[in-house]
Design an enzyme around this catalytic site. Sequence first.
Site, mmCIF file in Angstrom:
data_model
loop_
_atom_site.group_PDB
_atom_site.id
_atom_site.type_symbol
_atom_site.label_atom_id
_atom_site.label_comp_id
_atom_site.label_asym_id
_atom_site.label_seq_id
_atom_site.Cartn_x
_atom_site.Cartn_y
_atom_site.Cartn_z
ATOM 1 N N LYS A 42 0.805 -0.257 15.019
ATOM 2 C CA LYS A 42 2.198 -0.386 15.472
ATOM 3 C C LYS A 42 2.490 -1.623 16.326
ATOM 4 C CE LYS A 42 3.954 3.079 13.459
ATOM 5 N NZ LYS A 42 3.908 2.508 12.119
ATOM 6 N N PRO A 74 -4.413 0.129 18.626
ATOM 7 C CA PRO A 74 -4.138 -0.284 17.243
ATOM 8 C C PRO A 74 -4.246 0.827 16.196
ATOM 9 C CG PRO A 74 -6.261 -1.118 17.973
ATOM 10 C CD PRO A 74 -5.638 -0.490 19.164
ATOM 11 N N HIS A 130 0.851 -1.202 0.000
ATOM 12 C CA HIS A 130 0.000 0.000 0.000
ATOM 13 C C HIS A 130 0.880 1.242 0.000
ATOM 14 C CE1 HIS A 130 -4.229 -1.472 1.296
ATOM 15 N NE2 HIS A 130 -3.637 -2.339 0.511
ATOM 16 N N TYR A 147 -9.194 5.619 7.484
ATOM 17 C CA TYR A 147 -9.352 5.929 8.909
ATOM 18 C C TYR A 147 -10.348 7.080 8.988
ATOM 19 C CZ TYR A 147 -5.033 3.304 9.977
ATOM 20 O OH TYR A 147 -4.078 2.330 10.132
ATOM 21 N N TYR A 201 3.963 6.507 10.199
ATOM 22 C CA TYR A 201 3.095 5.394 9.799
ATOM 23 C C TYR A 201 3.889 4.283 9.105
ATOM 24 C CZ TYR A 201 -1.134 2.950 8.401
ATOM 25 O OH TYR A 201 -2.106 1.990 8.262
HETATM 26 P P1 RFL Z 1 1.146 -12.273 21.286
HETATM 27 O O1 RFL Z 1 0.708 -12.291 19.878
HETATM 28 O O2 RFL Z 1 0.153 -11.948 22.331
HETATM 29 O O3 RFL Z 1 1.752 -13.718 21.561
HETATM 30 C C1 RFL Z 1 2.065 -14.142 22.866
HETATM 31 C C2 RFL Z 1 2.069 -15.648 22.896
HETATM 32 O O4 RFL Z 1 2.446 -16.048 24.219
HETATM 33 C C3 RFL Z 1 1.558 -17.063 24.667
HETATM 34 N N1 RFL Z 1 1.501 -17.004 26.134
HETATM 35 C C4 RFL Z 1 2.146 -17.873 26.944
HETATM 36 N N2 RFL Z 1 2.943 -18.895 26.656
HETATM 37 C C5 RFL Z 1 3.443 -19.589 27.721
HETATM 38 N N3 RFL Z 1 3.174 -19.275 29.020
HETATM 39 C C6 RFL Z 1 2.380 -18.234 29.328
HETATM 40 N N4 RFL Z 1 2.124 -17.910 30.598
HETATM 41 C C7 RFL Z 1 1.832 -17.472 28.269
HETATM 42 N N5 RFL Z 1 1.002 -16.396 28.188
HETATM 43 C C8 RFL Z 1 0.825 -16.128 26.902
HETATM 44 C C9 RFL Z 1 0.233 -16.762 23.997
HETATM 45 O O5 RFL Z 1 -0.567 -17.929 23.896
HETATM 46 C C10 RFL Z 1 0.699 -16.247 22.638
HETATM 47 O O6 RFL Z 1 0.776 -17.291 21.684
HETATM 48 O O7 RFL Z 1 2.400 -11.293 21.505
HETATM 49 P P2 RFL Z 1 3.591 -10.869 20.491
HETATM 50 O O8 RFL Z 1 4.202 -12.077 19.859
HETATM 51 O O9 RFL Z 1 4.446 -9.936 21.256
HETATM 52 O O10 RFL Z 1 2.904 -10.104 19.289
HETATM 53 C C11 RFL Z 1 2.343 -8.849 19.477
HETATM 54 C C12 RFL Z 1 1.106 -8.700 18.598
HETATM 55 O O11 RFL Z 1 0.294 -9.843 18.686
HETATM 56 C C13 RFL Z 1 0.308 -7.483 19.016
HETATM 57 O O12 RFL Z 1 1.143 -6.348 19.219
HETATM 58 C C14 RFL Z 1 -0.743 -7.063 18.025
HETATM 59 O O13 RFL Z 1 -1.548 -8.103 17.585
HETATM 60 C C15 RFL Z 1 -1.609 -5.999 18.720
HETATM 61 N N6 RFL Z 1 -2.924 -5.952 18.166
HETATM 62 C C16 RFL Z 1 -3.083 -5.286 17.028
HETATM 63 N N7 RFL Z 1 -2.019 -4.642 16.479
HETATM 64 C C17 RFL Z 1 -2.155 -3.979 15.331
HETATM 65 O O14 RFL Z 1 -1.160 -3.418 14.846
HETATM 66 N N8 RFL Z 1 -3.394 -3.949 14.701
HETATM 67 C C18 RFL Z 1 -4.490 -4.607 15.211
HETATM 68 O O15 RFL Z 1 -5.554 -4.600 14.628
HETATM 69 C C19 RFL Z 1 -4.370 -5.296 16.416
HETATM 70 N N9 RFL Z 1 -5.424 -5.947 16.958
HETATM 71 C C20 RFL Z 1 -4.014 -6.614 18.793
HETATM 72 C C21 RFL Z 1 -5.262 -6.609 18.151
HETATM 73 C C22 RFL Z 1 -3.882 -7.275 20.012
HETATM 74 C C23 RFL Z 1 -4.951 -7.900 20.633
HETATM 75 N N10 RFL Z 1 -4.752 -8.505 21.943
HETATM 76 C C24 RFL Z 1 -3.408 -8.812 22.411
HETATM 77 C C25 RFL Z 1 -5.721 -8.620 22.924
HETATM 78 C C26 RFL Z 1 -6.353 -7.279 18.723
HETATM 79 C C27 RFL Z 1 -6.203 -7.919 19.959
HETATM 80 C C28 RFL Z 1 -7.407 -8.635 20.513
HETATM 81 C C1 PHB Z 2 -6.086 -4.314 10.506
HETATM 82 O O1 PHB Z 2 -6.128 -4.540 9.281
HETATM 83 O O2 PHB Z 2 -6.442 -5.163 11.332
HETATM 84 C C2 PHB Z 2 -5.616 -2.991 10.988
HETATM 85 C C3 PHB Z 2 -5.122 -2.080 10.064
HETATM 86 C C4 PHB Z 2 -4.688 -0.843 10.499
HETATM 87 C C5 PHB Z 2 -4.765 -0.525 11.835
HETATM 88 C C6 PHB Z 2 -5.252 -1.442 12.753
HETATM 89 C C7 PHB Z 2 -5.688 -2.685 12.326
HETATM 90 O O3 PHB Z 2 -4.361 0.706 12.246
#
Ligand code: RFL
Ligand code: PHB
Length: 390
Positions: free
Chosen positions: A297, A293, A72, A201, A385
Amino acid sequence: MRTKVAIIGSGPSGLLLGQLLTEAAIDNVVLDRVGKDYILGRVRAGVLEEGTVGLMDQAKSGAHMHAAGLPHHGFSLAFDGRDHRIDLYSLTGGKRVVVYGQTELTRDLMEHREASGALTVYDAANVTPHDFDGASPYLTYDKNGITHRLDCDFIAGCDGFHGASRKAVPQGAIRTFEKVYPFGWLGILADVAPVSHELIYANHPRGFALCSMRSETRSRYYIQCSLDEKVEDWSDARFWDELRWRLPENHAEAMVTAPSFAKSIAPLRSFVAEPIRFGRLFLVGDAAHIVPPTGAKGLNLAASDVFYLSNALIEFYGHRSEAGIDAYSQKALARVWKAVRFSWWMTTIMHRFPNTDDFGQRLQEAELDYLVQSPAASTSLAENYVGLPY
Ligand code: RFL
Ligand code: PHB
């Protein structure tokens, strides 16, 4: 059992770190509390910075991302019934982002890990780090009713916000900073063509909305909602109506709808732990920090932590130098705080807060108008961004 680096968490940060270490011939074991299918069932982030793309390549796991990811070159800011393009590519001298789901990225890393023969222990309960303030740390965990011990040189806590690693740090050794936002995001996936080929957005008096995607046939849409909303109260019809309300008319009219799947509400929070290195234990990704989110980042910060830590460990095993390890916390956090600032700012200008009155709404619109009219302001938005340099 013994390994060089014990990695707690099989999310993007743990798997990416594991693959970079495996490629550098540094033995590692990944442990996760849950199973593979559960991990791959989580729908989360979708926008990759170029740095994250580069690390996937370095981890030799980028082939599918290059084939299926969508480059993008810009996105839209919608407000006051209008739509304004932020041209990331020209504002940043040729940088872009890649839209590719975290689920797919995680699957690619898992498949590559399996092919390389590195060990992952799923369904490991009660994972606990021990003795990380000395030279011989180890983990214990329970699996199939038996307690196991994993000896190692280093422990990487990649276990997310609710994981065990940060909790293992003595309270006096860690400082935390937190801001909880008074709303959440209700997100859905639907197998329909995205309403626009770039992300939108939208700031609207009814609340924020985001139109994103996973592919040319799968849309990812979000709307700001109050924290006491329940997913069950949001029928698809209600979701689509609310989303249309919050978009400029041309997009609302063009929106194609379909039954949704993976409907969920996520709370929004900014959180940073300091420091993120405690002897031979490192916190990485969401275990160390959380951002709302809005700036896309979260996943990219997990990747930049992995960049600093993998280089530090490669330097340690290659040259017996602890310089990278000693610098990890400071270097990673310097970048983290800039993204925390950016995500907080973007959240602040895009969302309706409980105390946003008409005056506040006009201020947001004025700030957005300045942002799209001023090359200086657009450039600042664009460079953050696409991702600040490592
Ligand atoms: P993760 O992906 O949470 O992975 C952590 C892993 O550790 C495991 N775990 C354990 N394992 C052993 N013992 C324990 N006690 C443990 N506790 C947990 C879990 O099962 C899991 O497999 O962390 P990581 O790898 O640092 O990655 C970070 C990203 O996942 C996170 O920053 C993003 O997904 C944040 N986030 C979003 N970011 C965006 O940029 N755009 C989004 O749309 C977006 N949506 C989200 C999100 C995070 C969410 N969370 C954490 C609630 C939506 C949600 C619901
Ligand atoms: C997504 O595609 O899930 C997404 C994209 C941009 C954002 C957050 C989430 O800022």
